[in-house]
Design an enzyme around this catalytic site. Structure first.
Site, PDB file in Angstrom:
ATOM      1  N   LYS A 135      -9.981   2.061  -2.899  1.00 25.51           N
ATOM      2  CA  LYS A 135     -10.385   1.435  -1.643  1.00 25.51           C
ATOM      3  C   LYS A 135     -11.886   1.615  -1.435  1.00 25.51           C
ATOM      4  O   LYS A 135     -12.451   2.660  -1.769  1.00 25.51           O
ATOM      5  CB  LYS A 135      -9.597   2.071  -0.491  1.00 25.51           C
ATOM      6  CG  LYS A 135      -9.577   1.258   0.796  1.00 25.51           C
ATOM      7  CD  LYS A 135      -8.607   1.880   1.799  1.00 25.51           C
ATOM      8  CE  LYS A 135      -8.454   0.986   3.030  1.00 25.51           C
ATOM      9  NZ  LYS A 135      -7.501   1.561   4.006  1.00 25.51           N
ATOM     10  N   CYS A 148      -5.233  -2.882   2.859  1.00 27.30           N
ATOM     11  CA  CYS A 148      -4.988  -2.765   4.298  1.00 27.30           C
ATOM     12  C   CYS A 148      -6.216  -3.085   5.137  1.00 27.30           C
ATOM     13  O   CYS A 148      -6.690  -4.211   5.158  1.00 27.30           O
ATOM     14  CB  CYS A 148      -4.430  -1.375   4.622  1.00 27.30           C
ATOM     15  SG  CYS A 148      -3.607  -1.316   6.240  1.00 27.30           S
ATOM     16  N   GLU A 194       0.845  -1.197   0.000  1.00 26.13           N
ATOM     17  CA  GLU A 194       0.000   0.000   0.000  1.00 26.13           C
ATOM     18  C   GLU A 194       0.879   1.245   0.000  1.00 26.13           C
ATOM     19  O   GLU A 194       1.886   1.304   0.711  1.00 26.13           O
ATOM     20  CB  GLU A 194      -0.892  -0.007   1.243  1.00 26.13           C
ATOM     21  CG  GLU A 194      -1.759   1.236   1.396  1.00 26.13           C
ATOM     22  CD  GLU A 194      -2.463   1.301   2.745  1.00 26.13           C
ATOM     23  OE1 GLU A 194      -3.388   2.102   2.879  1.00 26.13           O
ATOM     24  OE2 GLU A 194      -2.073   0.545   3.658  1.00 26.13           O
TER      25      GLU A 194
END
Length: 413
Positions: free
Chosen positions: A297, A349, A242
């Protein structure tokens, strides 16, 4: 009335009450620290988890408050560490105590149910409660990689067995504990899906350096070298963590061109920021066959990437604590992509552990993380256990690349 309330409050702070709450929290948290320090004793871990659930079924409401308070701190103290990078070190102890109080109140409410059956149901449903959008508290996690399974139905079997044992007073109640045998984890790791020719890149760049312009060039060069090494090793794909490129990558024309050229020989997956129409995204870039696809995301980190409060409160908090920064924007739904002949689910994440990302039981997932926000701490261990639990539940093989500890391939039981 005031005198009565004050006396009632004081009872919460009696030494036996606090001590029993603290002692019970050791059982519910031991598994994290066992894994963190590479102590793998599956039978002991299972026993500790069973005892923790027994405490939660038996403790008084006041003791349950302290059990929730200390359990939350043992599990989640690391959340406060990110405030170091906003020059808000003074807030760290207040955040830690605040986390404890939130879960202490949650446990106190669970203990308020008048019958043990209702309390047992509430404990079994805890993982579906997400205080302020945070969904990492899952009691079944106590049994991940233990002798018992971590599926929700296996947790319910353990809770049911203990509940029957507590309710029945005859000697035959010990037979109820035999139900726990139904939750034994008999299977072994399935490694047949982990042999894909993919290079996972593990970096170790401190968070205070990652976004410092003075370190940008060395970081970019480090990433390019990792891609070249994967190419030299004849890998078909390479996965970087990330925000491996700590910049708005879609604005970097020359760098994009280099990555596109390399993608004719190797598929490249990397994290970076993306900006469009005044909005910022935490994104995954997929470079493949000279083309690029950007996947944003879906689920943001509470208070890290978004403030899960009404807009006027969120703006006030962002102005006060985060220099007026706006929340990140999100994609509407999860993203799947094809790579080396397989279909993968994209995850970044925090969201990689969420149930939404595992809808449809994807066979493969690429997860990228930057855990340097919270190190040194047990956060990477806790995240790894959560990923393992989701892998077990959904039969998903997860390719996890991190900036920080524990990069690797997670295969299901």
């Amino acid at each position: 009335m005031l005198s009565f309330n004050m006396k009632n409050l004081i009872r919460y702070f009696s030494t036996p009450t606090i001590s029993l709450g603290f002692f019970s929290s050791l059982f519910s948290s031991a598994f994290i620290y066992m894994h963190h320090f590479n102590i793998h004793l599956p039978l002991l871990q299972a026993l500790l988890g069973i005892v923790a659930l027994w405490f939660w079924l038996k403790l008084s409401p006041k003791e349950m408050f302290w059990s929730g308070f200390f359990t939350a701190i043992f599990w989640f103290y690391w959340i406060a560490l990110s405030f170091r990078y906003y020059d808000l070190n003074w807030m760290i102890p207040f955040v830690i105590v605040g986390i404890g109080i939130i879960f202490g109140i949650l446990f106190r409410l669970i203990a308020a149910f008048p019958h043990i059956l209702l309390r047992a149901v509430a404990i079994g449903l805890i993982e579906y409660l997400h205080p302020l959008g945070f969904d990492w508290f899952r009691p079944a996690l106590m049994f991940t990689n233990s002798a018992l399974g971590d599926h929700i139905w296996q947790l319910w079997i353990i809770i049911s067995s203990l509940t029957i044992f507590i309710m029945i007073k005859q000697k035959t109640r010990y037979l109820a504990l035999l139900l726990i045998l139904l939750s034994i984890q008999y299977s072994t790791f399935n490694t047949q899906n982990s042999t894909l020719n993919i290079q996972l890149v593990n970096t170790n760049i401190d968070q205070d350096k990652k976004w410092d312009p003075r370190y940008l060039h060395p970081i970019v060069e480090l990433n390019m070298q990792a891609i070249q090494n994967a190419l030299n090793n004849k890998k078909k794909a390479v996965i970087l963590p990330e925000s491996a490129f700590p910049l708005f990558l879609n604005y970097e024309i020359e760098l994009m061109k280099k990555l596109l050229d390399l993608s004719n020989n190797i598929t490249i997956i990397t994290g970076a920021l993306y900006a469009e129409n005044g909005k910022s995204y935490n994104s995954t870039y997929l470079f493949k066959d000279g083309k690029v696809r950007v996947m944003h995301k879906v689920i943001l980190v509470p208070f890290g990437e978004e403030v899960p409060l009404p807009k006027w409160m969120a703006k006030w908090i962002n102005d006060l604590f985060f220099d007026g920064a706006s929340d990140y924007a999100t994609a509407r739904d999860v993203s799947d992509f094809k790579m080396i002949g397989k279909l993968f689910r994209n995850a970044i994440c925090y969201e990689a552990t969420s149930d939404k990302l595992f809808e449809g039981d994807p066979k493969y997932m690429v997860a990228i993380s930057n855990n340097k926000w919270f190190t040194p701490s047990i956060e990477p261990t806790l995240q790894h256990l959560l990923l393992q639990m989701q892998s077990n539940r959904h039969s998903t093989t997860i390719f996890h690349s991190t900036n920080g500890p524990i990069t690797g391939i997670i295969v299901p039981h």
